[in-house]
Design a protein around this motif. Structure first.
Motif, PDB file in Angstrom:
ATOM      1  N   ASP A  40      79.115  75.131  90.884  1.00  0.00           N
ATOM      2  CA  ASP A  40      80.158  75.993  90.318  1.00  0.00           C
ATOM      3  C   ASP A  40      79.731  76.596  88.979  1.00  0.00           C
ATOM      4  O   ASP A  40      80.438  76.473  87.980  1.00  0.00           O
ATOM      5  CB  ASP A  40      81.458  75.195  90.172  1.00  0.00           C
ATOM      6  N   CYS A  41      78.545  77.215  88.976  1.00  0.00           N
ATOM      7  CA  CYS A  41      78.024  77.877  87.762  1.00  0.00           C
ATOM      8  C   CYS A  41      78.004  76.930  86.572  1.00  0.00           C
ATOM      9  O   CYS A  41      78.484  77.262  85.491  1.00  0.00           O
ATOM     10  CB  CYS A  41      78.809  79.145  87.466  1.00  0.00           C
ATOM     11  N   LYS A  61      79.737  74.273  86.059  1.00  0.00           N
ATOM     12  CA  LYS A  61      81.015  73.672  85.692  1.00  0.00           C
ATOM     13  C   LYS A  61      81.377  72.501  86.599  1.00  0.00           C
ATOM     14  O   LYS A  61      82.383  71.837  86.388  1.00  0.00           O
ATOM     15  CB  LYS A  61      82.136  74.719  85.735  1.00  0.00           C
ATOM     16  N   GLY A  62      80.560  72.243  87.620  1.00  0.00           N
ATOM     17  CA  GLY A  62      80.833  71.163  88.565  1.00  0.00           C
ATOM     18  C   GLY A  62      80.160  69.880  88.139  1.00  0.00           C
ATOM     19  O   GLY A  62      79.866  69.662  86.957  1.00  0.00           O
ATOM     20  N   ALA A 102      86.366  73.221  91.185  1.00  0.00           N
ATOM     21  CA  ALA A 102      87.228  74.382  91.004  1.00  0.00           C
ATOM     22  C   ALA A 102      88.548  74.311  91.758  1.00  0.00           C
ATOM     23  O   ALA A 102      89.555  74.828  91.271  1.00  0.00           O
ATOM     24  CB  ALA A 102      86.484  75.652  91.403  1.00  0.00           C
ATOM     25  N   THR A 103      88.569  73.697  92.930  1.00  0.00           N
ATOM     26  CA  THR A 103      89.810  73.711  93.705  1.00  0.00           C
ATOM     27  C   THR A 103      90.307  72.296  93.954  1.00  0.00           C
ATOM     28  O   THR A 103      89.556  71.321  93.849  1.00  0.00           O
ATOM     29  CB  THR A 103      89.599  74.396  95.079  1.00  0.00           C
ATOM     30  N   TYR A 121      75.449  75.736  93.543  1.00  0.00           N
ATOM     31  CA  TYR A 121      76.264  74.712  94.201  1.00  0.00           C
ATOM     32  C   TYR A 121      77.160  73.937  93.242  1.00  0.00           C
ATOM     33  O   TYR A 121      78.103  73.296  93.684  1.00  0.00           O
ATOM     34  CB  TYR A 121      75.358  73.716  94.947  1.00  0.00           C
ATOM     35  N   HIS A 144      88.209  70.679  96.660  1.00  0.00           N
ATOM     36  CA  HIS A 144      86.937  70.135  96.169  1.00  0.00           C
ATOM     37  C   HIS A 144      87.154  68.785  95.474  1.00  0.00           C
ATOM     38  O   HIS A 144      86.418  67.831  95.716  1.00  0.00           O
ATOM     39  CB  HIS A 144      86.261  71.102  95.187  1.00  0.00           C
ATOM     40  N   SER A 175      81.499  71.470  93.282  1.00  0.00           N
ATOM     41  CA  SER A 175      82.422  72.193  92.414  1.00  0.00           C
ATOM     42  C   SER A 175      83.665  71.344  92.159  1.00  0.00           C
ATOM     43  O   SER A 175      84.035  70.509  92.983  1.00  0.00           O
ATOM     44  CB  SER A 175      82.829  73.496  93.111  1.00  0.00           C
ATOM     45  N   ASN A 192      76.069  78.320 102.684  1.00  0.00           N
ATOM     46  CA  ASN A 192      76.214  79.476 101.799  1.00  0.00           C
ATOM     47  C   ASN A 192      75.160  80.558 101.994  1.00  0.00           C
ATOM     48  O   ASN A 192      75.377  81.697 101.643  1.00  0.00           O
ATOM     49  CB  ASN A 192      76.252  79.033 100.333  1.00  0.00           C
TER      50      ASN A 192
END
Length: 183
Positions: free
Chosen positions: A103-104, A106-107, A14-15, A101, A18, A12, A40
Motif C-alpha cells: 500500500d505505497c 503504508k502497509g 487500507a480497507t 503490495y 484487508h 495493505s 495484480n
C-alpha cells in the motif's frame, strides 16, 4: 517434521477487509489464496499454446489465435478452473515491493513460516513463456500428467522483469478464499 521456509507477505491496511484478513492470519493462522485472475500483474501466469499433436487428433477449423484466446480465457475463468495461489517473497525490505503490495509503504510486511511440503514452489523468472498443449484442454485428449505440470509451470513462471520479487507460491485447487497456513 517437515522443512520450512521463512517468507514474507506485504499487505495493505487500507480497507476493513484487508485488516480482517490480517487479524484472521494472526489469530487463526488463515490466509487468503487468490485465483490467478485476481493477481495484480495482468500478464502473470502467461503461457504459450502449442498445437503439436492437435492437428493429428482434431479438426482445427478455428483460427489458431481464436483457439489461443479460448485456452487463456479458460485459465483466467474462476468458473472453469478452481486454481488458487498464495504469493510470498524471500524479501522483506524491497522498496518496489512496499510500493506494489504494501500500500505505497503504508502497509505491513508479515513474516510467515511455511512448510516446504505445503504446495510451495519457487517462482522461475524467464524471458520465455512456458508451453501448454492445446489438446490438454479437452478431457478426451488430455495427458493428465502433462496438463498438471504445464499448469503448475504457467503459475510458477513470471517475466524476468519481476525477478526482484524473489517470489514463492503455494498453489491449491478449490477456488480462491481462506485457507489454513500450516506451519
Amino acid at each position: 517434521m517437515s522443512e520450512v521456509q521463512k517468507l514474507y507477505k506485504y499487505v495493505s491496511l487500507a480497507t476493513k477487509e484487508h485488516r480482517a484478513r490480517i487479524c484472521r492470519l494472526i489469530v487463526r493462522g488463515e490466509i487468503f489464496y487468490a485465483h490467478p485472475n485476481l493477481l495484480n500483474d495482468p500478464v502473470d501466469s502467461e503461457f504459450a499454446v502449442t498445437f503439436d499433436e492437435a492437428s493429428r487428433t482434431k479438426n482445427l477449423r478455428a483460427k489458431k489465435h481464436e483457439l489461443v484466446r479460448f485456452v487463456k480465457a479458460w485459465f483466467k475463468d474462476e468458473e472453469k478452473n478452481s486454481l488458487c495461489v498464495l504469493s510470498l517473497s524471500e524479501k522483506n525490505d524491497n522498496a518496489l515491493m512496499w510500493s506494489h503490495y504494501g500500500d505505497c509503504h503504508k502497509g505491513i510486511c508479515l513474516e510467515l513460516t511455511v512448510p516446504l511440503d505445503n504446495g510451495l514452489h519457487q517462482v522461475q523468472y524467464s524471458k520465455e513463456r512456458p508451453l501448454v498443449y492445446f489438446n490438454d484442454f479437452d478431457e478426451a485428449t488430455r495427458d493428465p500428467d502433462r496438463f498438471n505440470r504445464s499448469i503448475i509451470r504457467a503459475l510458477m513462471t513470471k517475466s524476468d522483469d519481476w525477478a526482484y520479487e524473489a517470489e514463492w507460491r503455494c498453489i491449491e485447487i478449490g477456488g480462491s478464499g481462506i485457507r489454513q497456513l500450516a506451519g
